[in-house]
Design a protein around this motif. Structure first.
Motif, short mmCIF file in Angstrom:
data_model
loop_
_atom_site.label_atom_id
_atom_site.label_comp_id
_atom_site.label_asym_id
_atom_site.label_seq_id
_atom_site.Cartn_x
_atom_site.Cartn_y
_atom_site.Cartn_z
N ALA A 109 32.01 102.64 148.77
CA ALA A 109 30.79 102.75 147.95
C ALA A 109 29.89 101.52 148.15
O ALA A 109 28.68 101.68 148.39
CB ALA A 109 31.13 102.97 146.49
N VAL A 168 31.88 109.61 147.34
CA VAL A 168 32.90 109.33 148.36
C VAL A 168 34.00 110.38 148.22
O VAL A 168 34.44 110.68 147.10
CB VAL A 168 33.46 107.89 148.20
N LEU A 182 25.43 109.36 144.98
CA LEU A 182 26.47 108.50 145.57
C LEU A 182 27.80 109.22 145.43
O LEU A 182 28.23 109.55 144.32
CB LEU A 182 26.52 107.15 144.83
N HIS A 223 33.50 91.84 139.34
CA HIS A 223 32.77 92.88 140.06
C HIS A 223 32.54 92.36 141.47
O HIS A 223 31.47 91.83 141.77
CB HIS A 223 31.46 93.20 139.37
N SER A 274 38.48 104.16 146.35
CA SER A 274 39.02 102.80 146.10
C SER A 274 39.23 102.00 147.37
O SER A 274 40.05 101.10 147.40
CB SER A 274 40.34 102.85 145.30
N PHE A 298 31.73 93.42 144.19
CA PHE A 298 30.50 93.78 144.88
C PHE A 298 29.26 93.42 144.05
O PHE A 298 28.40 92.67 144.49
CB PHE A 298 30.49 95.28 145.21
N TRP A 299 29.21 93.92 142.84
CA TRP A 299 27.97 93.75 142.06
C TRP A 299 27.66 92.29 141.76
O TRP A 299 26.50 91.92 141.60
CB TRP A 299 28.01 94.62 140.78
N ARG A 304 36.56 100.63 148.93
CA ARG A 304 35.33 99.83 149.03
C ARG A 304 34.29 100.44 149.99
O ARG A 304 33.53 99.71 150.61
CB ARG A 304 35.62 98.37 149.43
C1 LIG Z 1 31.33 106.58 142.59
C2 LIG Z 1 32.20 106.52 143.84
C3 LIG Z 1 31.34 106.76 145.06
C4 LIG Z 1 32.79 105.11 143.93
O1 LIG Z 1 33.67 105.07 145.03
P1 LIG Z 1 35.16 104.51 144.87
O2 LIG Z 1 35.91 104.85 146.08
O3 LIG Z 1 35.68 104.99 143.56
O4 LIG Z 1 34.96 102.91 144.75
P2 LIG Z 1 34.92 101.83 145.93
O5 LIG Z 1 36.27 101.23 146.08
O6 LIG Z 1 34.32 102.39 147.17
O7 LIG Z 1 33.89 100.77 145.33
C5 LIG Z 1 34.07 100.18 144.11
C6 LIG Z 1 32.79 99.48 143.74
O8 LIG Z 1 31.76 100.46 143.55
C7 LIG Z 1 31.20 100.28 142.26
N1 LIG Z 1 30.83 101.58 141.70
C8 LIG Z 1 31.63 102.57 141.29
N2 LIG Z 1 30.90 103.60 140.83
C9 LIG Z 1 29.61 103.25 140.97
C10 LIG Z 1 28.40 103.90 140.67
N3 LIG Z 1 28.36 105.10 140.12
N4 LIG Z 1 27.25 103.25 140.96
C11 LIG Z 1 27.28 102.03 141.51
N5 LIG Z 1 28.40 101.35 141.81
C12 LIG Z 1 29.56 101.97 141.54
C13 LIG Z 1 32.31 99.66 141.45
O9 LIG Z 1 31.80 99.01 140.29
C14 LIG Z 1 32.92 98.72 142.42
O10 LIG Z 1 32.17 97.54 142.57
P3 LIG Z 1 32.61 96.18 141.78
O11 LIG Z 1 33.93 95.78 142.33
O12 LIG Z 1 31.51 95.22 142.02
O13 LIG Z 1 32.71 96.57 140.32
C15 LIG Z 1 33.36 107.57 143.80
O14 LIG Z 1 34.22 107.25 142.75
C16 LIG Z 1 32.86 108.97 143.61
O15 LIG Z 1 32.42 109.62 144.56
N6 LIG Z 1 32.95 109.50 142.37
C17 LIG Z 1 32.48 110.83 142.04
C18 LIG Z 1 30.98 110.90 142.10
C19 LIG Z 1 30.31 109.86 141.22
O16 LIG Z 1 30.74 109.56 140.13
N7 LIG Z 1 29.19 109.32 141.74
C20 LIG Z 1 28.39 108.35 141.04
C21 LIG Z 1 27.35 109.03 140.28
S1 LIG Z 1 26.40 107.85 139.37
#
Ligand SMILES: CC(C)(COP(=O)(O)OP(=O)(O)OC[C@H]1O[C@@H](n2cnc3c(N)ncnc32)[C@H](O)[C@@H]1OP(=O)(O)O)[C@@H](O)C(=O)NCCC(=O)NCCS
Length: 420
Positions: free
Chosen positions: A182, A172, A170, A34, A178, A36-37, A180
Motif C-alpha cells: 500500500a 491490495v 486503494l 506509522h 501486510s 509510512f505515514w 507494505r
Molecule cells: C487498505 C489496504 C490497501 C492496505 O494494504 P495492507 O496490505 O493491509 O497494508 P500494507 O502492509 O501494504 O501497508 C500498511 C500501511 O498502509 C497504511 N494504510 C492502511 N490502510 C490505509 C488506507 N485506507 N489509506 C491509507 N493508508 C492506509 C497503514 O496505515 C500502514 O502504514 P503505517 O505503517 O504508516 O501506519 C488493504 O488492506 C486493502 O486492500 N483493504 C481492503 C480495501 C480498503 O480498505 N481500501 C482502503 C479504502 S479507504
C-alpha cells in the motif's frame, strides 16, 4: 569477452545506490508507530494540525521537492500498469479485483461491489489522467493484485481553492496484504500527481491514520426493511413485527413536493452556480469549476448517479436540487440475496423547500429506483433531517484527510465534501 561498458556500470552503481537508500529508509521507518505515514507531509498528530485558519499551509515545499523521474521499484515478478477505462476487458479485471478484495464492513458481512459503469463514472471526469489509474500486476500472468486511483478536483479550504487529486480505490489483493505494498502504491501515485504540478490530495478512509481533518458518521434509512433484516444489515426492533416495521418505513409513490424532475443537460449552466454558492457556507467544500465537470458528476446515469431539481410550477425556475449515487454491496452470508443496493446522499441545495422535505423526496426516488437503503454522512446540514426521516446511526466512521495541507480540525457539519 568484451570490455565492460562504462555506461552500464554507472547505471548499475546508481541502481544499487537507490536500492540502498530505499532499504535504509524502510529500516528507519519501521521504528515509528506509522512507519509510512510518519515520513509523509501530513500532520503526524493532532498537535500538528494548524491551530487556526490563518496558519493553514502546505507541509512540504513543492518548489524545492525533487520528484523522481522513474516509477518506484516493485518486488520482483510484479509490474506497474495503468487501466484503460474505455477497454472492457481491463475494466472487467479491475472490477474482479475490487469486487473480491475491496472494502468490507467490520463483521465481514458485506463488500462493496462497484459496477463497471460506476467505476467508469468515478475514474473518467473531465481532465482525468490515465497515468493516475494505477495498478500492480503479476508479470507472468497479468493478474491484477493492487490498485489506486486519482482524479483531478478542486477543494476549497476556507478562502483558498486548491487543485487537488481525489484519491480512491486503494486496494491490495488479500494474498498480498501486510507486505507494505500500500505505501508503494500511495508513493507512486503521489509521484505521478506531483509530476502534473499538483501537491495536495483529498481522501477518506474508515481507518484512522495521521491525521483526519474531520470525522463523519454514516446514518442509514431503511427503504426495504424486510430485505435489510434478512441479510442482517439491520435487525427487527424489540416489540416490532415485520409488518409494523414495513409500515413504519413505507413511502408514497411520488414526492409530496411538486415540480421534482430529473436534472437535464439544459439545467447545468443554471444549477452549477447555485450549488457552488450553497457550498460556500461550509468551511471545506468541493468546487465544481466548469459546466462540463458538473455535467459529468450529476447528469443522471442509470444505477450510478441520480440528480433531481425542483422546478417552481409557476415560473419554471429551479429552486432546489438533490442527488445520490447508487452502489451495491455483495452480501457475503445471505443465501437469499446476493447483493444489497444503497443510495448514498450526494450534493444538494435548497432555496424553496426545507431540507427535510427535499430529502423526503430523495427517499421516494431512491425507493422507486429499487434501492434497499439510503445512506448519508452527518456532514453539511444532514443532521437536520435524520430524526424526522427515520435515519438510524451506523457503527462506522469515515475519516477525511488532506495530503500536504495543514488546517484546523473541523466538525462534520462544516464539511461539504462527499467522495465516492
Ligand atoms: C487498505 C489496504 C490497501 C492496505 O494494504 P495492507 O496490505 O493491509 O497494508 P500494507 O502492509 O501494504 O501497508 C500498511 C500501511 O498502509 C497504511 N494504510 C492502511 N490502510 C490505509 C488506507 N485506507 N489509506 C491509507 N493508508 C492506509 C497503514 O496505515 C500502514 O502504514 P503505517 O505503517 O504508516 O501506519 C488493504 O488492506 C486493502 O486492500 N483493504 C481492503 C480495501 C480498503 O480498505 N481500501 C482502503 C479504502 S479507504
Amino acid at each position: 569477452m568484451s570490455a565492460p561498458d562504462p555506461q552500464k556500470i554507472l547505471q548499475q552503481q546508481q541502481e544499487a545506490m537507490v536500492e540502498r537508500q530505499i532499504d535504509e529508509l524502510t529500516a528507519r521507518l519501521r521504528q515509528g508507530p506509522h512507519a509510512f505515514w510518519d515520513t509523509q507531509p501530513v500532520p503526524h498528530r493532532e498537535s500538528e494540525l494548524a491551530p487556526s485558519i490563518a496558519n493553514m499551509r502546505p507541509l512540504e515545499n513543492s518548489q524545492t521537492k525533487t520528484i523522481r523521474r522513474e516509477p518506484l521499484p516493485l518486488p520482483p515478478g510484479f509490474e506497474w500498469f495503468t487501466v484503460d477505462v474505455d477497454n472492457q476487458s481491463e475494466m472487467q479485471k479491475l472490477f474482479d479485483l475490487l469486487s473480491e478484495h475491496y472494502v468490507e464492513d467490520n463483521e465481514g458481512m458485506f463488500r462493496f461491489r462497484y459496477s463497471i459503469p460506476f467505476l467508469r463514472w468515478a475514474l473518467k471526469p473531465p481532465g482525468y489522467l490515465r497515468a493516475w489509474h494505477l495498478g500492480v500486476r503479476v508479470i507472468s500472468t497479468g493478474k491484477y493484485v493492487g490498485f489506486i486511483s486519482g482524479v483531478p478536483s478542486t477543494v476549497r479550504t476556507d478562502a483558498q481553492e486548491h487543485r487537488m487529486a481525489e484519491i480512491n480505490f486503494l486496494c491490495v489483493h488479500k494474498a498480498l496484504r501486510s507486505k507494505r505494498l500500500a505505501p508503494v502504491l500511495i508513493s507512486e501515485i503521489t509521484r505521478r500527481i506531483n509530476l502534473e504540478g499538483i501537491f495536495q490530495a483529498v481522501y477518506t478512509a474508515g481507518v484512522e491514520i495521521p491525521t483526519p481533518i474531520c470525522q463523519a458518521r454514516y446514518f442509514h434509512r431503511s427503504l426495504k426493511p424486510k430485505k435489510l433484516i434478512s441479510v442482517n444489515f439491520t435487525h427487527l426492533q424489540p416489540r416490532m413485527t415485520m409488518s409494523r416495521t414495513e409500515k413504519l418505513y413505507a413511502l408514497p409513490a411520488t414526492p409530496a413536493i411538486p415540480g421534482v424532475r430529473p436534472l437535464r443537460p439544459a439545467d447545468v449552466a443554471a444549477v452549477r452556480p447555485m450549488l457552488n454558492t450553497y457550498l460556500r457556507q461550509f468551511q471545506v467544500a468541493m468546487v465544481f469549476t466548469s459546466d462540463e465537470e458538473f455535467a459529468h458528476w450529476f447528469l443522471p446515469r442509470p444505477d450510478v448517479v441520480q440528480s433531481f431539481v425542483v422546478e417552481d410550477p409557476a415560473d419554471h425556475h429551479i429552486t432546489d436540487f438533490f442527488s445520490y449515487y447508487v452502489l451495491s454491496s455483495s452480501c457475503l452470508h445471505s443465501a437469499q440475496y446476493p447483493t444489497l443496493t444503497a443510495a448514498y446522499g450526494y450534493y444538494y441545495f435548497n432555496n424553496g423547500h426545507s431540507l427535510t422535505e427535499l430529502m423526503r423526496a430523495a427517499l421516494v426516488m431512491a425507493n422507486n429506483g429499487n434501492c434497499d437503503v439510503f445512506n448519508a454522512l452527518d456532514l453539511m446540514h444532514n443532521r437536520e433531517y435524520f430524526e424526522e426521516l427515520r435515519f438510524g446511526q451506523g457503527d462506522g466512521n469515515l475519516n477525511y484527510y488532506l495530503y500536504n495541507w495543514a488546517m484546523p480540525r473541523i466538525d462534520a457539519p462544516a464539511l461539504g465534501v462527499v467522495l465516492l
